[in-house]
Design an enzyme around this catalytic site. Structure first.
Site, short mmCIF file in Angstrom:
data_model
loop_
_atom_site.label_atom_id
_atom_site.label_comp_id
_atom_site.label_asym_id
_atom_site.label_seq_id
_atom_site.Cartn_x
_atom_site.Cartn_y
_atom_site.Cartn_z
N ALA A 129 -6.87 -6.06 11.97
CA ALA A 129 -8.01 -5.49 12.69
C ALA A 129 -9.17 -6.48 12.91
CB ALA A 129 -8.49 -4.23 11.98
N GLU A 169 0.82 -1.21 0.00
CA GLU A 169 0.00 0.00 0.00
C GLU A 169 0.86 1.26 0.00
OE1 GLU A 169 -4.14 -1.78 1.86
OE2 GLU A 169 -2.74 -0.82 3.24
#
Lengths: 442, 442
Positions: B339, B186
């Protein structure tokens, strides 16, 4: 220079070596930005040099300091502003010295040649001879200042929550703002609102609504330069928000936890963990350097006195604009260091330079056209001063919003800020309540 | 306690002294947040303690590091999240030690009693035995890290613009990212896009499109934990953005301007002013403290091994969740530190605690339900892995946007971020390109 050729990273400073006249602008604030913009189409090469890589929309900085907006919302990268103007290049650097006879500016990474020089380097905080107060108070000038103030205010509430000593708790939850001009008024309003409304349900052991916000002003009223009527309205609005306003009050001393003040001869000590300084600005060292090099005259605040066309008497090729310039205004008082003055001056000197290139007759002296002043107090209240038209309240606030948004959109299409504001208005929310390292040197 | 009475700042720690069971949660990341949220209605008093006053939406931190979003856009004040839940209090503080026999947590400002303790304190960067590389590289874990990376990247271009030495210029404009997992991919995509598109017209002496972005991965493909097909797609997308991908490449040494790597036995030195570290994380000192106090077992990465219900073997009242926990997943590999794992674990331990209070039979062991993984590459491309459904491209990117926005809106109504994204998408603009002091200790 062939930028398309990936094989080479070599380049020449084309702007220096090209035949066009060189304009160097020091500072990318309101003055420098408008000067550059107004010269964008002219047959000159422009170098804008600034210590920072962004233009800061100073009038909304207090919103960053109180958690309402993020720094990115009120700044525009200078390169982004000028990307389409190929005769403007931006340099990140700090100006160190001048050689007016050789027409050179010295900065930390080299030299810049100029045919015309526009100095718009701004000001720094002024402590009226008490420079030691700089360590004990927080001023609001840079993005880092704002983040530090935000950190200090939010941390005060956090520490109150886990503090058992009531005296210490009271000290933490007392915020003093020195200076009842526009910045002080806007800060006081925003802090009162933050504690009374935004944070009111956030804590369990303390109630942020008990926080005391004290605004101190030496003159006999707030906003001393404004019409009397607006000073009264401002005080009423701050009273309504729970701010304690202390006029005719001077600061005598500030130490780490106590600020000593004097009102009508009687002294008082206020315990406060957070003292914000909004009581005055002073010119940067640039003005002293200029003065030393070319014998320019400084006023007591360190501003440089300029001629009617904003240039120096002995050096017609050097212009001073913005907060750095001392220009006589109405009633023999110098023009205030506010954005509209700097913007008009920027446009004006651009015109002087263009006229000279065309061989036109000397321009008329600079004259400031006051389009009005606005000061915001809290979430939906402002005072407005447009010459004979003076009003306050929600309508003034709406005018304030549209004037500011208009400016932000002009440069960077910051439509998003408008939406965020609307959102904050309806939700009383301040989303950018981060305690982060400030980066400010202690 | 009478919070309405302005005369007193006195208070008692009502949550400690009340008769309800005390739950202490250390850490306000995804695990701690979901645990607290799931316990909000239960007959317990909850104390959430964190070093920071905000929850950070880590998956978008790379956007802050590359100027696309402001820190305020991806953080939510913890107090704001829980303001309506009166049985939850938030404490700003850092946990120092534990007394499991007395059921106490020691933090920098005092002690907290607990009946149940949930440790969700997260991790820090892991340098595989080369801790000296920490000073020479930049990791992406905190908001300050992101601001420092942003500063470093933007400053590299600024310095290139005024650099005359082509070799030095090339060094400045070479960005190396170590680690080809989701974060590395990313970051590489976002930096490539920043230089190729956002900045392409911003400079006059250098062309940011010449910048080299090099992504280094030790394994034989990017995203090693993902299906092979997606690794191939990811590489194609990065190639398209001009990123140089170097797989089967190990880092041998890093000094201030050179990173030495080894591919299939042959060494190479890359001159680069900016090396970003995205190659691994390690548990914080909390895990060592816990291990020392109660004899817990640590895995090589410093994570604490927990039982089937995420509690410690000898201390059923202490739960470990999130990146700090070592929980066996499919194929005997521990669950990844992402997460969704932390969020499910938070909900799970909240249920275990509630079941115990009701006297119910022991809960079933924790089982992670993998709802899928997404990695974004640049402005409009992502790879998606939902079990047997694997796809990439614009549609995957849309899924990514809605999943992330959905989460942001759930907590803080950050609708504004959605709008900002849409805006950035259409304008290719990255508005938050500030070079500010990072506050990171050098």
């Amino acid at each position: 220079m062939d930028l398309k050729n990936k094989a080479t990273y070599n380049f020449k400073m084309i702007y220096i070596t090209s035949g066009k006249p060189q304009v160097v602008i020091v500072g990318g604030g309101f003055g420098g930005l408008y000067a550059a913009k107004s010269l964008a189409g002219a047959p000159v090469n422009i170098t804008l040099i600034d210590k920072r890589n962004f233009h800061l929309f100073q009038p909304l900085l207090y919103q960053v300091a109180t958690g309402g907006l993020s720094p990115g919302d009120i700044t525009s990268p200078l390169r982004a502003v000028f990307k389409r103007h190929k005769n403007i290049r931006v340099i990140l650097g700090e100006v160190r010295d001048f050689k007016p006879d050789e027409k050179k500016v010295i900065y930390d990474n080299g030299e810049l040649d100029y045919d015309s020089l526009i100095l718009a380097a701004g000001i720094k905080t002024h402590y009226f001879g008490h420079d030691e107060w700089a360590d004990r108070t927080l001023a609001l000038k840079t993005v880092e200042d704002a983040i530090e103030i935000r950190r200090k205010i939010l941390l005060a509430f956090e520490l109150s929550e886990i503090e058992f000593d009531p005296q210490k708790q009271k000290e933490l939850m007392t915020f003093v703002i020195v200076g009842g001009g526009p910045t002080g008024v806007e800060l006081a309003g925003a802090i009162a609102e933050l504690s009374q409304q935004t944070l009111k349900e956030d804590f369990r052991a303390v109630n942020p609504a008990f926080a005391r916000v004290i605004l101190i002003e030496a003159a006999d009223r707030l906003l001393p330069g404004y019409p009397f009527k607006l000073s009264v309205k401002t005080r009423e609005a701050l009273d309504h928000l729970g701010v304690t306003v202390r006029t005719k009050t001077k600061v005598i001393d500030i130490d780490e936890t106590v600020i000593k003040v004097k009102t009508d001869g009687s002294e008082e000590s206020i315990s406060s963990g957070t003292v914000l300084w909004a009581a005055g600005m002073k010119a940067t060292s640039v003005s002293e350097r200029i003065a030393a090099r070319i014998g320019a005259t400084l006023d007591p605040a360190g501003r440089i006195k300029v001629g009617p066309n904003l240039s120096l008497e002995n050096h017609a090729d050097i212009f001073i604009i913005g907060d750095l310039a001392h220009v006589d205004g109405p009633g023999d008082r110098p023009l205030a260091g506010v954005a509209p003055v700097a913007m008009q001056q920027g446009k004006y000197v651009a015109k002087v330079i263009k006229d000279r290139l065309k061989g036109k007759a000397p321009s008329k002296p600079f004259k400031y056209h006051d389009k009005g002043s606005l000061v915001v107090i809290g979430r939906n209240h402002a005072v407005a001063w447009f010459g004979r038209f003076q009003f306050s309240g929600f309508f003034a606030w709406l005018v304030w919003v549209f004037v500011h948004i208009g400016y932000l959109i002009e440069y960077d299409n910051k439509l998003i800020v408008l939406i965020q504001w609307a959102w904050n208005y309806f939700t009383r929310k301040k989303g950018a309540r981060l305690i982060t390292a400030s980066g400010k040197k202690e």
